[in-house]
Scaffold this motif. Sequence first.
Motif, PDB file in Angstrom:
ATOM      1  N   SER A 101      38.440  45.429 -25.372  1.00  0.00           N
ATOM      2  CA  SER A 101      39.002  46.426 -24.254  1.00  0.00           C
ATOM      3  C   SER A 101      38.295  47.627 -24.362  1.00  0.00           C
ATOM      4  N   SER A 102      37.472  48.067 -25.280  1.00  0.00           N
ATOM      5  CA  SER A 102      36.569  49.279 -25.298  1.00  0.00           C
ATOM      6  C   SER A 102      35.681  49.379 -24.292  1.00  0.00           C
ATOM      7  N   SER A 103      34.893  48.055 -24.047  1.00  0.00           N
ATOM      8  CA  SER A 103      33.646  48.145 -23.280  1.00  0.00           C
ATOM      9  C   SER A 103      32.619  48.753 -23.862  1.00  0.00           C
ATOM     10  N   TYR A 104      32.587  48.967 -25.266  1.00  0.00           N
ATOM     11  CA  TYR A 104      31.409  49.666 -25.761  1.00  0.00           C
ATOM     12  C   TYR A 104      30.449  48.536 -26.116  1.00  0.00           C
ATOM     13  N   PRO A 105      29.160  48.946 -25.884  1.00  0.00           N
ATOM     14  CA  PRO A 105      28.025  47.956 -26.031  1.00  0.00           C
ATOM     15  C   PRO A 105      27.853  47.182 -27.407  1.00  0.00           C
ATOM     16  N   GLY A 106      27.281  46.238 -27.492  1.00  0.00           N
ATOM     17  CA  GLY A 106      27.222  45.418 -28.617  1.00  0.00           C
ATOM     18  C   GLY A 106      28.254  44.375 -28.745  1.00  0.00           C
ATOM     19  N   ASP A 107      27.948  43.556 -29.940  1.00  0.00           N
ATOM     20  CA  ASP A 107      28.650  42.375 -30.324  1.00  0.00           C
ATOM     21  C   ASP A 107      30.167  42.979 -30.826  1.00  0.00           C
ATOM     22  N   VAL A 108      31.108  42.543 -30.017  1.00  0.00           N
ATOM     23  CA  VAL A 108      32.338  42.653 -30.421  1.00  0.00           C
ATOM     24  C   VAL A 108      32.935  42.537 -31.971  1.00  0.00           C
ATOM     25  N   ARG A 109      32.106  41.447 -32.617  1.00  0.00           N
ATOM     26  CA  ARG A 109      32.186  41.278 -34.017  1.00  0.00           C
ATOM     27  C   ARG A 109      31.865  42.534 -34.883  1.00  0.00           C
ATOM     28  N   ALA A 110      30.690  42.922 -34.372  1.00  0.00           N
ATOM     29  CA  ALA A 110      30.217  44.054 -35.391  1.00  0.00           C
ATOM     30  C   ALA A 110      30.730  45.289 -34.950  1.00  0.00           C
TER      31      ALA A 110
END
Length: 344
Positions: free
Chosen positions: A136-145
């Motif tokens: 939900s954050s839309s931050y870049p990168g793999d959500v697992r990371a």
Amino acid sequence: MGLVIGVVCVALLGLVTVVGVVASQEKAAAATTDGGEGLQGVPEEYLTWILKADADCAEPEMTPALLAAQLYQESGFNADSTSSAGAQGPAQFTPDTWATWGRDSDGNGTASPTDIGDAVIAQGHFMCSLIKQAKSSSYPGDVRALALAGYNAGWGAVERFQGVPPKSYSGGQTYNYVQAIMANMARFQGPGLLQVSGHGAGPDALRKAATRLGTPYSWGGGGPGGPSTGFCDGTNGYLNGKCAASSTVGFDCSGLTQYAYWPAVKLPRTAAEQYGSTSDHPVSRTDLQPGDLLFWAHGSSIYHVALYAGDGNILEAPRTGENVKLASITSAMPAGDYYGATRP
């Protein structure tokens, strides 16, 4: 034909031919789930809990291999591990975080970060929440990371950097933690044991049940919510003269099938009751499809139920002392006891 209602699967003597399951004789067992999201190289006592923690999370980014790699990084699967920061147990919970996520998941009367079941389920629930937050954050990168970074440093650190904290943050601890776990997932990724194609009540039930491969058998155990301790009735549930069911978190045969179909089809609890509720949809042995229910009986008294898994195999919780597994229809139970099949 007469039918005896209320009989849960009984313990029988005999051998079961296991198809496709290779159980290590060492503590590091190679267990797998379906769809290629398998698990290998994990200590036996962690298997059931990792698979349950994964099954409890609806987020597809959560996998058994992710949880296993994280446990390996946190403690090397050492339940007695402690840190200078006061973190405890295999998932290294601090007291504050444990107060939020800790539960008595293994049913032993105490919620402890050093109990493997309690710790792994808490780890899974915490990670599942962080994965949802990362998505939900839309931050870049793999959500697992992103989730792993939140687990290690707190979500506030992820918000501060709008992503995984860089090497310059905290001496690179969180950055290296994330990198190590992401790289190590392949080490614990096993081949898919059971490939389930298609959708619908049957395939979906089989797919769900396959996530419980390796879960111990527990007479009277399990239900819609997953595995649980069972009970002994004077005849069943005993191993080596002692009541094993009351201290074993797992499934009996009908507990597993009820869990698999719930809530799409709310099967009753016992094998006989499940036959009674689905007998208006009989299936011949030549027309079996994945997820169909197969029944065995002594005369008209049904004692065992399993899910058809394709290619002449079933997925079952067989008997006290064994685990949920794949087996051949012809050898799982005495051939003469085969009663019939239904399609819920």
